[in-house]
Design a protein around this motif. Structure first.
Motif, PDB file in Angstrom:
ATOM      1  N   HIS A 517       0.996  -1.310  -0.201  1.00 27.64           N
ATOM      2  CA  HIS A 517      -0.054  -0.035   0.014  1.00 27.64           C
ATOM      3  C   HIS A 517       0.674   1.273  -0.091  1.00 27.64           C
ATOM      4  O   HIS A 517       0.542   2.240  -0.656  1.00 27.64           O
ATOM      5  CB  HIS A 517      -0.879  -0.029   1.312  1.00 27.64           C
ATOM      6  N   TRP A 518       2.075   1.248   0.820  1.00 31.81           N
ATOM      7  CA  TRP A 518       2.609   2.495   0.822  1.00 31.81           C
ATOM      8  C   TRP A 518       3.592   2.776  -0.249  1.00 31.81           C
ATOM      9  O   TRP A 518       3.503   3.992  -0.808  1.00 31.81           O
ATOM     10  CB  TRP A 518       3.604   2.538   2.074  1.00 31.81           C
ATOM     11  N   VAL A 519       4.066   1.648  -0.931  1.00 29.90           N
ATOM     12  CA  VAL A 519       5.358   1.895  -2.006  1.00 29.90           C
ATOM     13  C   VAL A 519       4.563   1.701  -3.262  1.00 29.90           C
ATOM     14  O   VAL A 519       4.575   2.651  -4.234  1.00 29.90           O
ATOM     15  CB  VAL A 519       6.359   0.915  -1.805  1.00 29.90           C
ATOM     16  N   GLU A 520       3.704   0.717  -3.579  1.00 31.56           N
ATOM     17  CA  GLU A 520       3.057   0.388  -4.942  1.00 31.56           C
ATOM     18  C   GLU A 520       1.934   1.120  -5.196  1.00 31.56           C
ATOM     19  O   GLU A 520       1.671   1.389  -6.306  1.00 31.56           O
ATOM     20  CB  GLU A 520       2.972  -1.313  -5.099  1.00 31.56           C
ATOM     21  N   PHE A 521       1.112   1.566  -4.023  1.00 28.66           N
ATOM     22  CA  PHE A 521      -0.266   2.042  -4.372  1.00 28.66           C
ATOM     23  C   PHE A 521       0.198   3.386  -3.991  1.00 28.66           C
ATOM     24  O   PHE A 521      -0.660   4.160  -4.897  1.00 28.66           O
ATOM     25  CB  PHE A 521      -1.183   1.404  -3.327  1.00 28.66           C
ATOM     26  N   GLN A 522       0.335   3.774  -2.951  1.00 28.59           N
ATOM     27  CA  GLN A 522      -0.032   5.374  -2.334  1.00 28.59           C
ATOM     28  C   GLN A 522       0.886   6.417  -3.222  1.00 28.59           C
ATOM     29  O   GLN A 522       0.597   7.409  -3.554  1.00 28.59           O
ATOM     30  CB  GLN A 522       0.405   5.552  -1.071  1.00 28.59           C
ATOM     31  N   ASN A 523       2.313   5.788  -3.604  1.00 31.47           N
ATOM     32  CA  ASN A 523       3.110   6.667  -4.421  1.00 31.47           C
ATOM     33  C   ASN A 523       2.605   7.022  -5.802  1.00 31.47           C
ATOM     34  O   ASN A 523       3.200   8.020  -6.458  1.00 31.47           O
ATOM     35  CB  ASN A 523       4.366   6.233  -4.474  1.00 31.47           C
ATOM     36  N   LYS A 524       1.660   6.651  -6.356  1.00 28.91           N
ATOM     37  CA  LYS A 524       0.866   6.852  -7.487  1.00 28.91           C
ATOM     38  C   LYS A 524       0.306   8.140  -7.688  1.00 28.91           C
ATOM     39  O   LYS A 524      -0.190   8.772  -8.422  1.00 28.91           O
ATOM     40  CB  LYS A 524      -0.176   5.784  -8.084  1.00 28.91           C
ATOM     41  N   PHE A 525      -0.289   8.510  -6.209  1.00 23.10           N
ATOM     42  CA  PHE A 525      -1.342   9.615  -6.179  1.00 23.10           C
ATOM     43  C   PHE A 525      -1.179  10.262  -4.897  1.00 23.10           C
ATOM     44  O   PHE A 525      -1.461  11.790  -4.581  1.00 23.10           O
ATOM     45  CB  PHE A 525      -2.710   9.262  -6.198  1.00 23.10           C
ATOM     46  N   TYR A 526      -0.610  10.017  -3.807  1.00 24.43           N
ATOM     47  CA  TYR A 526      -0.601  10.290  -2.533  1.00 24.43           C
ATOM     48  C   TYR A 526       0.570  11.069  -2.031  1.00 24.43           C
ATOM     49  O   TYR A 526       1.841  10.438  -2.242  1.00 24.43           O
ATOM     50  CB  TYR A 526      -0.910   9.361  -1.404  1.00 24.43           C
ATOM     51  N   VAL A 527       0.625  12.364  -1.723  1.00 27.18           N
ATOM     52  CA  VAL A 527       1.927  13.136  -1.416  1.00 27.18           C
ATOM     53  C   VAL A 527       2.176  12.905   0.021  1.00 27.18           C
ATOM     54  O   VAL A 527       3.175  12.634   0.459  1.00 27.18           O
ATOM     55  CB  VAL A 527       1.784  14.425  -1.809  1.00 27.18           C
ATOM     56  N   GLY A 528       1.175  13.093   0.904  1.00 24.48           N
ATOM     57  CA  GLY A 528       1.376  13.162   2.213  1.00 24.48           C
ATOM     58  C   GLY A 528       2.319  13.766   3.092  1.00 24.48           C
ATOM     59  O   GLY A 528       2.983  13.549   3.875  1.00 24.48           O
ATOM     60  N   ALA A 529       2.204  15.161   2.531  1.00 21.71           N
ATOM     61  CA  ALA A 529       3.192  16.212   2.923  1.00 21.71           C
ATOM     62  C   ALA A 529       2.470  17.246   3.983  1.00 21.71           C
ATOM     63  O   ALA A 529       2.641  18.362   4.023  1.00 21.71           O
ATOM     64  CB  ALA A 529       3.634  16.967   2.116  1.00 21.71           C
ATOM     65  N   GLY A 530       1.168  16.744   4.341  1.00 15.65           N
ATOM     66  CA  GLY A 530       0.156  17.795   5.260  1.00 15.65           C
ATOM     67  C   GLY A 530       0.902  17.613   6.620  1.00 15.65           C
ATOM     68  O   GLY A 530       1.491  16.897   7.278  1.00 15.65           O
ATOM     69  N   THR A 531       0.096  18.557   7.504  1.00 16.39           N
ATOM     70  CA  THR A 531       0.204  18.671   9.030  1.00 16.39           C
ATOM     71  C   THR A 531      -1.188  18.206   9.686  1.00 16.39           C
ATOM     72  O   THR A 531      -2.085  18.514   9.399  1.00 16.39           O
ATOM     73  CB  THR A 531       0.500  20.242   9.449  1.00 16.39           C
ATOM     74  N   LYS A 532      -0.938  17.371  10.569  1.00 13.64           N
ATOM     75  CA  LYS A 532      -2.019  16.783  11.137  1.00 13.64           C
ATOM     76  C   LYS A 532      -2.880  17.780  12.156  1.00 13.64           C
ATOM     77  O   LYS A 532      -2.086  18.541  13.040  1.00 13.64           O
ATOM     78  CB  LYS A 532      -1.852  15.573  11.965  1.00 13.64           C
ATOM     79  N   PHE A 533      -4.146  17.892  12.307  1.00  5.66           N
ATOM     80  CA  PHE A 533      -4.875  18.555  13.226  1.00  5.66           C
ATOM     81  C   PHE A 533      -4.876  18.098  14.502  1.00  5.66           C
ATOM     82  O   PHE A 533      -5.486  17.113  14.388  1.00  5.66           O
ATOM     83  CB  PHE A 533      -6.163  19.178  12.432  1.00  5.66           C
ATOM     84  N   VAL A 534      -4.378  18.782  15.275  1.00  4.78           N
ATOM     85  CA  VAL A 534      -4.231  18.075  16.867  1.00  4.78           C
ATOM     86  C   VAL A 534      -4.799  19.133  17.922  1.00  4.78           C
ATOM     87  O   VAL A 534      -4.158  20.039  18.315  1.00  4.78           O
ATOM     88  CB  VAL A 534      -2.995  17.744  17.209  1.00  4.78           C
ATOM     89  N   PRO A 535      -6.055  19.031  18.151  1.00  7.57           N
ATOM     90  CA  PRO A 535      -6.680  20.084  18.963  1.00  7.57           C
ATOM     91  C   PRO A 535      -6.333  19.610  20.271  1.00  7.57           C
ATOM     92  O   PRO A 535      -5.920  18.384  20.758  1.00  7.57           O
ATOM     93  CB  PRO A 535      -8.105  19.471  18.710  1.00  7.57           C
ATOM     94  N   PHE A 536      -6.330  20.690  21.192  1.00  4.55           N
ATOM     95  CA  PHE A 536      -6.327  20.605  22.610  1.00  4.55           C
ATOM     96  C   PHE A 536      -7.326  19.787  23.471  1.00  4.55           C
ATOM     97  O   PHE A 536      -8.459  20.252  23.156  1.00  4.55           O
ATOM     98  CB  PHE A 536      -5.913  21.860  23.457  1.00  4.55           C
ATOM     99  N   SER A 537      -7.023  18.702  23.950  1.00  2.00           N
ATOM    100  CA  SER A 537      -7.888  18.116  24.714  1.00  2.00           C
ATOM    101  C   SER A 537      -7.464  17.321  25.966  1.00  2.00           C
ATOM    102  O   SER A 537      -6.500  16.781  25.836  1.00  2.00           O
ATOM    103  CB  SER A 537      -8.698  16.989  23.728  1.00  2.00           C
ATOM    104  N   PHE A 538      -8.313  17.374  27.108  1.00  2.01           N
ATOM    105  CA  PHE A 538      -7.877  16.654  28.181  1.00  2.01           C
ATOM    106  C   PHE A 538      -7.587  15.054  28.337  1.00  2.01           C
ATOM    107  O   PHE A 538      -6.907  14.682  28.830  1.00  2.01           O
ATOM    108  CB  PHE A 538      -8.816  16.904  29.511  1.00  2.01           C
ATOM    109  N   ARG A 539      -8.467  14.651  27.160  1.00  2.00           N
ATOM    110  CA  ARG A 539      -8.625  13.258  26.830  1.00  2.00           C
ATOM    111  C   ARG A 539      -7.182  12.823  26.206  1.00  2.00           C
ATOM    112  O   ARG A 539      -6.985  11.733  26.129  1.00  2.00           O
ATOM    113  CB  ARG A 539      -9.613  12.757  26.177  1.00  2.00           C
ATOM    114  N   LEU A 540      -6.518  13.648  25.459  1.00  6.65           N
ATOM    115  CA  LEU A 540      -5.317  13.262  24.863  1.00  6.65           C
ATOM    116  C   LEU A 540      -3.963  13.234  25.814  1.00  6.65           C
ATOM    117  O   LEU A 540      -2.881  12.982  25.398  1.00  6.65           O
ATOM    118  CB  LEU A 540      -5.145  14.327  23.617  1.00  6.65           C
ATOM    119  N   LEU A 541      -4.164  13.877  27.195  1.00  3.31           N
ATOM    120  CA  LEU A 541      -3.050  14.042  28.021  1.00  3.31           C
ATOM    121  C   LEU A 541      -2.855  12.499  28.363  1.00  3.31           C
ATOM    122  O   LEU A 541      -3.610  11.606  28.556  1.00  3.31           O
ATOM    123  CB  LEU A 541      -3.654  14.780  29.203  1.00  3.31           C
TER     124      LEU A 541
END
Length: 550
Positions: A517-541
């Motif tokens: 999936h990573w090498v043969e499939f996703q490199n045909k269309f997927y860049v994956g250079a974004g930044t993940k949205f991580v909101p502040f949450s007490f549950r994530l502590l």
């Protein structure tokens, strides 16, 4: 308390109004909730200055937020381990939910092993609210977090096990074999049939260690098995040869379909980001290159399966030889699969040869032509306008006008973008590297999908070895001591099956499915250079922090 003060320290202090100003990203769907939370907080705290929210226009790329539930979270984590998607990019996790467990099951195809894995995952799913499972050891917690992945992997393995007709290395005769052994006896045929074919009699059966069924003899082969491989192949000495041929071709077909689907997904990326020139100058040549060579290989495999039968199998040409001759142009005439094959293959090679220079030079020359006479650029995105100086491709895309819609209004403040910032050599080099990687990758990636066949073969052989060395030995012992010996043999067989075939082989197939999936499939269309949205949450502590506070 530490977490709250840490977040407050990230705010800006307004000396005039004596208040804190925080600049945050917030999903549009949650703006109403944010406003209501600020109003409730101001009212309950009795603050003299009410808290309020303003929307600030920005040219920065937003972080990526993909909402998941307990079922899709595991598959999204597999994709995010490769790279977080760019904003508004096609998300491969949607398709990974189906393709990942399926490719795993192709390598792990066994009805019995898949059913055991399915029952284990189902047990985790039914008891997912149990507190001991959530606070278990690291390895067990890893299984618990991927319980839905395990559930689908086990379910798909049951399906592929039925197709392979493998259940702990043994075949299951559910619908009755399509082969009739009695039809091979000479007494059931006339004199003409006896002279034309090699039939059996009592002396042949007594003397021969191996007997061969001939499907061209009337009544021997009565039709294909309704689901998967016929169980009679489990008794055949050439079973491995037959299954190797079947699984090898199946792996190539699945791999080419998987990669072609990845190239097609790239078209949706280009449509969304309004870069239609990438469709005509990149995606279409890539599709033509893939389909004219490897798509034609699939056609030859399926055509040979459908056209040639047991009667004509001896004159059927080799697909490998025909595929090699497609590139060598042999001087002598070959039989071929069908009439006019040579002309079709030359046409496909001509299309392939024409698609390569378009793939190498089309996009750089188009961007150069587009850039001449223009001095600034901008790419319209939904919800915001992105202006970057780090992308040579973006530099050529002119002002804030939308190229596809022909909008001629130029933005006054185009940030003083000059012609010197457009580097044609860098664009050309980037595209050439991408094209070489794609063309060579089509060959190497197609060969890489043969791991589906190799791991399926290894799993079946290991399962057969365990059965032969343990269970068969226990079943052959004299009845007096056989029952006493059979109990420890079955216990040892169960332990080795779980640790070697389920855990070790399952982990191996899992890692190979991730690689596909990573090498043969996703490199045909997927860049994956974004930044993940991580909101502040007490549950994530972390739980350790909460333990320290307690």
């Amino acid at each position: 308390m530490k977490a709250i003060y840490h977040m407050l320290n990230m705010c800006s202090f307004d000396v005039t109004n004596k208040c804190l100003i925080a600049e945050v990203w917030c999903p549009e769907a949650n703006l109403h909730d944010l406003r209501r939370a600020l109003e409730d907080g101001s009212r309950e705290s009795g603050a003299t200055i009410p808290s309020f929210m303003n929307t600030i226009p920005t040219k920065e790329t937003p972080p990526t937020l993909i909402r998941t539930n307990k079922f899709t979270e595991g598959f999204q984590n597999i994709v995010d381990a490769y790279g977080v998607g760019s904003y508004r990019e096609v998300n491969p996790a949607v398709f990974t939910i189906v393709t990942f467990p399926f490719l795993f099951a192709v390598m792990f195809g066994d009805f019995g092993h898949g059913f055991v894995m399915f029952l284990f995952a189902l047990l985790l799913v039914l008891n997912e609210n149990h507190p001991r499972l959530k606070q278990s050891q690291e390895i067990m917690r890893m299984f618990f977090n991927g319980r839905y992945i395990l559930l689908l992997m086990g379910l798909f393995s049951v399906y592929t096990g039925l197709i392979y007709n493998d259940c702990f290395s043994k075949s299951v005769n559910l619908f009755g074999s399509g082969w009739n052994v009695s039809a091979m006896y000479s007494s059931s045929h006339g004199p003409a049939e006896r002279r034309r074919t090699v039939l059996w009699n009592d002396s042949v059966v007594r003397r021969s260690r191996v007997l061969q069924l001939d499907p061209s003899v009337p009544g021997v082969f009565q039709g294909p098995y309704p689901l998967g491989i016929d169980p009679i192949w489990n008794l055949a000495t050439n079973r491995l040869t037959f299954l190797n041929s079947f699984k090898m071709k199946m792996s190539v077909i699945l791999g080419i379909i998987h990669m072609t689907f990845g190239v097609i997904l790239g078209i949706f990326n280009h449509l969304h980001f309004r870069k239609k020139f990438n469709i005509y100058l990149v995606s279409v040549p890539e599709l033509l290159f893939m389909l004219c060579i490897f798509g034609y290989l699939i056609f030859m495999i399926v055509y040979k399966w459908l056209v040639y039968s047991a009667e004509t199998s001896r004159v059927a040409p080799s697909i490998l030889i025909e595929f090699i001759n497609m590139f060598l142009f042999p001087a002598s005439e070959t039989n071929g699969l069908y009439a006019g094959q040579e002309h079709v293959q030359r046409l496909l090679l001509a299309v392939t040869a024409l698609s390569v220079p378009v793939l190498f030079l089309g996009k750089p020359l188009f961007l150069l032509w587009l850039h001449n006479g223009r001095s600034c650029f901008g790419v319209s995105r939904s919800g915001y306008t992105l202006i970057r100086k780090d992308s040579e491709e973006e530099v050529s895309l002119l002002g804030s006008q939308d190229i596809e819609e022909g909008n001629n209004q130029m933005e006054d403040g185009c940030r003083e973008m000059t012609c010197e910032e457009f580097n044609f050599g860098e664009i050309l080099m980037t595209q050439v590297i991408h094209s070489i990687e794609y063309c060579l990758g089509c060959i190497s990636n197609t060969a890489s999908y043969l791991r589906l066949w190799a791991l399926s073969l290894a799993h079946a052989q290991l399962s057969d070895v365990l059965w032969t060395m343990l269970v068969r030995v226990g079943l052959r012992v004299d009845t007096t001591y056989g029952v006493l010996l059979l109990l420890p043999v079955i216990a040892l067989f169960a332990v080795l099956t779980i640790f070697i075939l389920l855990i070790m082989e399952g982990l191996s197939a899992f890692l190979h499915a991730i690689r596909l999936h990573w090498v043969e499939f996703q490199n045909k269309f997927y860049v994956g250079a974004g930044t993940k949205f991580v909101p502040f949450s007490f549950r994530l502590l972390s739980s350790k922090f909460s333990d320290d506070v307690a």
